[in-house]
Design an enzyme around this catalytic site. Structure first.
Site, PDB file in Angstrom:
ATOM      1  N   LYS A  33       0.838  -1.200   0.000  1.00 49.20           N
ATOM      2  CA  LYS A  33       0.000   0.000   0.000  1.00 49.20           C
ATOM      3  C   LYS A  33       0.874   1.251   0.000  1.00 49.20           C
ATOM      4  O   LYS A  33       2.090   1.165   0.271  1.00 49.20           O
ATOM      5  CB  LYS A  33      -0.926  -0.016   1.215  1.00 49.20           C
ATOM      6  CG  LYS A  33      -0.192   0.020   2.549  1.00 49.20           C
ATOM      7  CD  LYS A  33      -1.162  -0.227   3.714  1.00 49.20           C
ATOM      8  CE  LYS A  33      -0.428  -0.264   5.033  1.00 49.20           C
ATOM      9  NZ  LYS A  33      -1.300  -0.692   6.144  1.00 49.20           N
ATOM     10  N   TYR A 253      17.150  29.119   7.489  1.00 47.59           N
ATOM     11  CA  TYR A 253      15.946  29.699   8.105  1.00 47.59           C
ATOM     12  C   TYR A 253      16.046  29.680   9.624  1.00 47.59           C
ATOM     13  O   TYR A 253      16.461  28.672  10.211  1.00 47.59           O
ATOM     14  CB  TYR A 253      14.704  28.904   7.697  1.00 47.59           C
ATOM     15  CG  TYR A 253      14.306  29.086   6.266  1.00 47.59           C
ATOM     16  CD1 TYR A 253      13.886  30.334   5.782  1.00 47.59           C
ATOM     17  CD2 TYR A 253      14.330  28.013   5.378  1.00 47.59           C
ATOM     18  CE1 TYR A 253      13.510  30.493   4.458  1.00 47.59           C
ATOM     19  CE2 TYR A 253      13.945  28.162   4.058  1.00 47.59           C
ATOM     20  CZ  TYR A 253      13.542  29.407   3.603  1.00 47.59           C
ATOM     21  OH  TYR A 253      13.173  29.564   2.309  1.00 47.59           O
TER      22      TYR A 253
END
Ligand SMILES: *Cc1c(COP(=O)(O)O)cnc(C)c1O
Length: 361
Positions: A33, A253
């Site tokens: 999956k 950042y």
């Protein structure tokens, strides 16, 4: 071309599948999956198809992708169908469906199937997500057995805490499953990866390994068994820029890293939009041209930064391994970043996958 890529070792995948089946002692559905937990469902299923007893996916869309690629083995829909209108496709493509809700039983009863369907009837033995309680399970079993459109019924449940080796919950769930299935005819399916690796006393006719196929250990500790897992994905990229900064200068950042000394910063083409964890802390280990190195500063969307001060040979084009290969395994990296080993490869995006270790083709 952007150098971010994931090498997927199909020989390792096959070896892990065979280990799962050996531990289970019966048949094993390879759980592919979510695009095989980010490893590419079609390529993984193709690599396993001559040895796998079948596959398991989350939804019919994923099953149809495998069928379209020529996978003829059994495919189980782990959550069953979401709408009764999927039943004709389930029959047409010869899919196995889980059933865990009364409405799904009624939808099957109302469906004139061209051939008998294989149903995996799901017991809620304590996870309280999908499945029927004991009384509902036994009633649904009787009803399904009486339907001409139902061929065989496999009895299944799912464990919520098999990765906690000191929890009594797994034994309780197994006891509830034994109670619910007492006297019923049908094959059983209980074990996921943590159960296969951590609970040798829990076994069933069919096992459903997912994470362990990809070589990651779902348990908090390593053991002789988990050491037999072979990592499948090696996430890599390259240094695309470098610069010296003075002590006291920040990187990236939020200036989460401030250079404690004159520092050579390397910029790597790998960011959180690729699936690398955004909150990997300063100092997360990576491998730079085969040498141990570490990240500095916050991971950005498309890039991250590493410390090249002690890597004088490293330069633009140097290879950086982020996980797998010589770098940390998924199970080692995940807890450092406050995510699970499941989440890391599933988050992979925008990264070219290269398959190695394949048989023929
Ligand atoms: C995803 C899933 C599995 C596989 O679980 P792993 O922990 O990855 O081995 C097995 N069974 C069900 C019902 C699942 O949803």
């Amino acid at each position: 071309m952007r150098p971010a890529r994931a090498l997927i070792d199909l020989a390792a995948l096959r070896s892990n599948y065979l280990l799962a089946r050996e531990l289970g002692g019966g048949k094993a559905l390879a759980v592919v999956k979510a695009d095989a937990y980010g490893h590419g469902a079609v390529r993984c299923a193709q690599a396993l198809q001559d040895i796998a007893d079948g596959f398991a996916v989350a939804a019919i869309e994923e099953a149809l992708e495998l069928r379209a690629a020529g996978i003829g083995a059994p495919i189980l829909l782990l959550e069953g169908f979401f709408e009764a209108s999927e039943l004709p496709l389930i029959a047409e493509h010869d899919l196995w469906t889980a059933v865990g809700s009364p409405w799904q039983v009624e939808a099957l009863a109302a469906f004139a199937s061209p051939q008998p369907l294989t149903v995996w009837l799901k017991l809620d033995s304590g996870m309280h997500r999908l499945g029927l309680d004991v009384a509902g399970f036994r009633a649904a079993y009787a009803r399904l057995q009486a339907l001409p459109q139902v061929g065989s019924v496999v009895l299944m449940t799912h464990l919520a805490r098999a990765d906690e080796l000191d929890s009594g919950r797994t034994a309780e769930q197994v006891a509830t499953f034994a109670e619910a299935t007492a006297g019923l005819d049908g094959q059983t399916s209980v074990c996921n990866s943590p159960a296969l690796l951590g609970w040798p006393q829990v076994r069933s006719d069919w096992v459903r390994p997912g994470l362990m196929l990809y070589g990651a250990n779902p348990l908090p500790q390593d053991s002789t068994l988990t050491s037999r897992l072979q990592p499948v994905m090696n996430l890599r990229s390259k240094v695309i820029a470098e610069r010296w900064i003075e002590a006291g200068e920040p990187v990236g950042y939020g200036a989460r890293f401030v250079a404690p000394r004159r520092t050579r910063v390397g910029v790597v083409a790998m960011g959180y939009a690729d699936g690398y964890p955004q909150f990997a802390p300063n100092g997360t280990p990576v491998i730079i041209d085969g040498q141990a190195g570490e990240t500095i500063g916050r991971v950005s969307m498309d890039m991250l930064t590493v410390d090249l001060t002690d890597h004088p040979e490293a330069t633009i084009g140097s290879e950086v391994e982020l996980w797998g290969g010589q770098a940390l395994s998924l199970s080692e990296l995940a807890p450092r970043c406050n995510v699970s080993a499941y989440q890391l490869p599933c988050a992979l995006k925008r990264v070219a996958r290269e398959y190695i270790g394949g048989q023929t083709q």
